[in-house]
Motif scaffolding. Structure first.
Motif, PDB file in Angstrom:
ATOM      1  N   ASP A   1       0.818  -1.214   0.000  1.00  0.00           N
ATOM      2  CA  ASP A   1       0.000   0.000   0.000  1.00  0.00           C
ATOM      3  C   ASP A   1       0.855   1.270   0.000  1.00  0.00           C
ATOM      4  N   LEU A   2       2.100   1.148   0.443  1.00  0.00           N
ATOM      5  CA  LEU A   2       2.980   2.309   0.537  1.00  0.00           C
ATOM      6  C   LEU A   2       4.010   2.365  -0.578  1.00  0.00           C
TER       7      LEU A   2
ATOM      8  N   LEU B   1       4.362   5.527  -2.938  1.00  0.00           N
ATOM      9  CA  LEU B   1       4.439   6.826  -2.275  1.00  0.00           C
ATOM     10  C   LEU B   1       5.883   7.336  -2.271  1.00  0.00           C
TER      11      LEU B   1
ATOM     12  N   ASP C   1       7.127  12.116   0.900  1.00  0.00           N
ATOM     13  CA  ASP C   1       5.724  12.364   1.230  1.00  0.00           C
ATOM     14  C   ASP C   1       5.226  11.510   2.397  1.00  0.00           C
ATOM     15  N   LEU C   2       6.032  10.556   2.837  1.00  0.00           N
ATOM     16  CA  LEU C   2       5.601   9.693   3.932  1.00  0.00           C
ATOM     17  C   LEU C   2       5.617  10.466   5.249  1.00  0.00           C
ATOM     18  N   THR C   3       4.490  10.464   5.949  1.00  0.00           N
ATOM     19  CA  THR C   3       4.363  11.192   7.214  1.00  0.00           C
ATOM     20  C   THR C   3       3.896  10.241   8.317  1.00  0.00           C
TER      21      THR C   3
ATOM     22  N   ILE D   1       0.266   9.251   7.850  1.00  0.00           N
ATOM     23  CA  ILE D   1       0.023   8.176   6.876  1.00  0.00           C
ATOM     24  C   ILE D   1       0.298   6.829   7.508  1.00  0.00           C
ATOM     25  N   LEU D   2       1.373   6.735   8.262  1.00  0.00           N
ATOM     26  CA  LEU D   2       1.717   5.479   8.933  1.00  0.00           C
ATOM     27  C   LEU D   2       0.672   5.116   9.985  1.00  0.00           C
ATOM     28  N   LYS D   3       0.179   6.109  10.704  1.00  0.00           N
ATOM     29  CA  LYS D   3      -0.873   5.877  11.698  1.00  0.00           C
ATOM     30  C   LYS D   3      -2.095   5.265  11.020  1.00  0.00           C
ATOM     31  N   ASN D   4      -2.507   5.820   9.905  1.00  0.00           N
ATOM     32  CA  ASN D   4      -3.665   5.310   9.177  1.00  0.00           C
ATOM     33  C   ASN D   4      -3.414   3.908   8.663  1.00  0.00           C
ATOM     34  N   TRP D   5      -2.189   3.652   8.180  1.00  0.00           N
ATOM     35  CA  TRP D   5      -1.834   2.315   7.683  1.00  0.00           C
ATOM     36  C   TRP D   5      -1.918   1.291   8.806  1.00  0.00           C
TER      37      TRP D   5
END
Length: 390
Positions: free
Chosen positions: A124-125, A128, A132-134, A137-141
């Motif tokens: 899914d990542l 990206l 742009d990785l924040t 985004i990781l929290k949501n993943w």
């Protein structure tokens, strides 16, 4: 020209050549002294000022951690040191790069296989851009994962190690994976429920499995697995010298993972197990095939070599047999669960059963087979039925 040389800013020099003079800027990047020429620029006051401004810009970006060497000097020999890093590099590029690094470190095949699974699980990542990785985004993943918390942590660990290379390259100044904690964003289900489901075969399915095996060596393997509870990796590494026919026992001292035979995963995994009549029957039948030819008990009939690992058994023997028998799919590890639940239903001593399966104690049995233990009557002695394997 003489006047220009007298007014050279700090870090800007002129190299005299037979064919003409060349402007050069000098700076330090990642502890390396770098000299980059401007061979296409005529040496004059205007271009000297340009070189000075460019040098200032580079030094400013180096200080902020945003300098990308290839953006300024795409053909520089120094790229062999700093890498041809572009701002648009995606996460998949660094995951791929890190896998290559791991291969050069001579890590075990099982470790590499685990990393490859992490690589796939992070799909899914993949596209990206690294920049742009924040943490958001990781929290949501993390919150969207349906796997166990331990599995999520393993995948994030792989991602963090891969993105450390992006920090080294100067593409990002801070690794965002280090700013998130998986346990804060994952539900308790992910922590306490195993993604592995206990789904043993019932007696009718066991009978159908053995009858549908077709190949006698497959049948021997399945029967032995169902009546010993051994892991597939342990079955692959079992040698004839590990079998004590007089004492009716087998010594489990090694496992085969990705074709590499090594010691068992834990100290408790190294154990002596008792063999019932069904297990001994499977060994007697298997003698005809491998006893006088090789050291390993079970082999792939198509190659004549020991099974490379659990996945080879699953693909080549287990799946075709399930299809032929018309049995709903489960993976081969369910033979181990079938063994455990059968003994639990008979009231077997849990300390004995834990030892047979390679656990430190019965705690693991309660964790995985809690629903099957509800009818456990607390019997502390082995039932006679556990001896004959009926």
């Amino acid at each position: 020209m003489g006047q220009a040389e007298q007014c050279l800013p700090r870090g800007v020099t002129i190299r005299k050549n037979k064919t003409g003079d060349t402007l050069i800027i000098t700076f330090t990047y990642k502890g390396v002294l770098c000299r980059e020429p401007f061979s296409r620029l005529e040496v004059n006051n205007k271009n000297i000022k340009y070189a000075d401004r460019l040098l200032g810009e580079i030094q400013n970006k180096i200080e902020k951690g945003t300098f990308i060497y290839t953006d300024y000097f795409p053909k520089s020999p120094k790229l062999s040191l700093f890498g041809n890093v572009r701002r648009g590099r995606a996460i998949i590029d660094y995951l791929t790069e890190y896998l290559k690094i791991c291969k050069t470190r001579n890590l075990s095949p099982s470790t590499l296989d685990g990393y490859k699974k992490c690589f796939t699980a992070l799909s899914d990542l993949h596209k990206l851009p690294v920049t742009d990785l924040t943490p958001a985004i990781l929290k949501n993943w993390i919150m969207q994962r349906q796997t166990a918390l331990k599995t999520i942590r393993n995948r994030l660990s792989f991602l963090r190690s891969a993105l450390d290379e992006a920090v080294t390259d100067g593409l990002i100044s801070i690794n965002p994976v280090g700013l998130v904690t998986a346990s804060r964003y994952q539900s308790e289900r992910g922590e306490h429920e195993s993604e592995y489901i206990v789904d043993p075969l019932n007696p009718d399915e066991v009978t159908a499995l053995l009858q549908a095996a077709g190949n006698q060596q497959w049948e021997n393997l399945f029967r032995f697995a169902l009546h010993t509870g051994m892991r597939s990796s342990e079955l692959c590494a079992l040698r004839w010298t590990d079998i004590d026919f007089i004492g009716k026992t087998a010594y489990i001292i090694s496992a085969s993972v990705s074709g590499v035979v090594k010691g068992t995963k834990t100290k408790a995994g190294k154990r002596k197990i008792e063999l019932d009549e069904q297990a001994l029957s499977a060994l007697s039948s298997q003698k005809l095939f491998t006893f006088f030819r090789g050291e390993y008990v079970f082999e792939d009939p198509k190659t004549g070599e020991a099974w490379a690992g659990a996945d080879a058994i699953r693909k080549k023997a287990w799946v075709p047999t399930l299809r032929k028998a018309g049995i709903r799919y489960r993976n081969p590890y369910q033979t181990r669960h079938t063994y455990a639940t059968r003994h639990i239903s008979r009231g077997a001593n849990l300390f004995w059963l834990a030892g047979q399966m390679g656990h430190k104690g019965p705690e693991m049995l309660f964790r995985h087979y809690g629903s099957y233990l509800e009818e456990y009557d607390g019997n502390t002695g082995r039932q006679s039925s556990s001896q004959n394997g009926s």
